[in-house]
Design a protein around this motif. Sequence first.
Motif, PDB file in Angstrom:
ATOM      1  N   GLY A   1      17.456 -61.881 -10.090  1.00 46.90           N
ATOM      2  CA  GLY A   1      17.894 -60.798  -9.202  1.00 46.90           C
ATOM      3  C   GLY A   1      16.773 -59.821  -8.900  1.00 46.90           C
ATOM      4  N   ALA A   2      15.979 -59.515  -9.907  1.00 50.44           N
ATOM      5  CA  ALA A   2      14.849 -58.614  -9.695  1.00 50.44           C
ATOM      6  C   ALA A   2      13.792 -59.278  -8.817  1.00 50.44           C
ATOM      7  CB  ALA A   2      14.232 -58.213 -11.033  1.00 50.44           C
ATOM      8  N   LEU A   3      13.583 -60.558  -9.020  1.00 55.47           N
ATOM      9  CA  LEU A   3      12.609 -61.269  -8.192  1.00 55.47           C
ATOM     10  C   LEU A   3      13.063 -61.318  -6.736  1.00 55.47           C
ATOM     11  CD1 LEU A   3       9.876 -62.487  -8.800  1.00 55.47           C
ATOM     12  CD2 LEU A   3      10.948 -64.714  -8.859  1.00 55.47           C
ATOM     13  N   LEU A   4      14.360 -61.359  -6.511  1.00 55.00           N
ATOM     14  CA  LEU A   4      14.885 -61.319  -5.149  1.00 55.00           C
ATOM     15  C   LEU A   4      14.547 -59.979  -4.496  1.00 55.00           C
ATOM     16  CD1 LEU A   4      16.555 -62.506  -2.844  1.00 55.00           C
ATOM     17  CD2 LEU A   4      18.589 -61.594  -3.965  1.00 55.00           C
ATOM     18  N   VAL A   5      14.664 -58.903  -5.242  1.00 50.12           N
ATOM     19  CA  VAL A   5      14.292 -57.583  -4.714  1.00 50.12           C
ATOM     20  C   VAL A   5      12.799 -57.556  -4.402  1.00 50.12           C
ATOM     21  CG1 VAL A   5      14.126 -55.120  -5.262  1.00 50.12           C
ATOM     22  CG2 VAL A   5      16.178 -56.404  -5.890  1.00 50.12           C
ATOM     23  N   PHE A   6      11.986 -58.085  -5.305  1.00 50.37           N
ATOM     24  CA  PHE A   6      10.547 -58.160  -5.049  1.00 50.37           C
ATOM     25  C   PHE A   6      10.258 -58.995  -3.801  1.00 50.37           C
ATOM     26  CE2 PHE A   6       9.965 -57.381  -9.772  1.00 50.37           C
ATOM     27  CZ  PHE A   6       9.426 -56.124  -9.607  1.00 50.37           C
ATOM     28  N   GLU A   7      10.998 -60.079  -3.625  1.00 56.22           N
ATOM     29  CA  GLU A   7      10.793 -60.918  -2.443  1.00 56.22           C
ATOM     30  C   GLU A   7      11.098 -60.143  -1.167  1.00 56.22           C
ATOM     31  OE1 GLU A   7      12.382 -65.019  -0.328  1.00 56.22           O
ATOM     32  OE2 GLU A   7      13.250 -64.398  -2.229  1.00 56.22           O
ATOM     33  N   LEU A   8      12.185 -59.404  -1.149  1.00 52.15           N
ATOM     34  CA  LEU A   8      12.532 -58.618   0.034  1.00 52.15           C
ATOM     35  C   LEU A   8      11.460 -57.575   0.342  1.00 52.15           C
ATOM     36  CD1 LEU A   8      16.342 -58.135  -0.612  1.00 52.15           C
ATOM     37  CD2 LEU A   8      15.256 -59.703   1.002  1.00 52.15           C
ATOM     38  N   ILE A   9      10.941 -56.953  -0.701  1.00 49.23           N
ATOM     39  CA  ILE A   9       9.871 -55.971  -0.509  1.00 49.23           C
ATOM     40  C   ILE A   9       8.611 -56.660   0.008  1.00 49.23           C
ATOM     41  CG2 ILE A   9       8.317 -54.388  -1.726  1.00 49.23           C
ATOM     42  CD1 ILE A   9      10.759 -53.751  -3.550  1.00 49.23           C
ATOM     43  N   GLY A  10       8.285 -57.823  -0.568  1.00 52.12           N
ATOM     44  CA  GLY A  10       7.111 -58.565  -0.120  1.00 52.12           C
ATOM     45  C   GLY A  10       7.227 -59.033   1.324  1.00 52.12           C
ATOM     46  N   ARG A  11       8.412 -59.489   1.709  1.00 49.43           N
ATOM     47  CA  ARG A  11       8.624 -59.913   3.101  1.00 49.43           C
ATOM     48  C   ARG A  11       8.491 -58.732   4.064  1.00 49.43           C
ATOM     49  NH1 ARG A  11      10.534 -65.039   3.931  1.00 49.43           N
ATOM     50  NH2 ARG A  11      11.231 -66.141   2.069  1.00 49.43           N
TER      51      ARG A  11
END
Length: 87
Positions: free
Chosen positions: A62-72
């Motif tokens: 779940g945290a990695l998903l947040v990081f992915e959204l920020i990275g995108r």
Amino acid sequence: MRGTVWRDVTLITLGGLALRLLFVGDPGHVVDLRTFGEWALAAAANPWDRAYEATNANYPPGALLVFELIGRSYRALGLSDATSLRI
């Protein structure tokens, strides 16, 4: 009762903002911020099942998903330098 709740929420929010403004010039934990930026960009650049292989991330999915959204979002702005990515 409702007015009291909104007043309390407003006071807590303003207090938090004032506290944050006290530390606005502080660079924070530079190593952590750089690591989170690298995780965000790696998660955005790789498929979901390969994100952990592309980086040393040890946070839950779940945290990695947040990081992915920020990275995108960061990449959508045309930026790619993890050291300047502040999360």
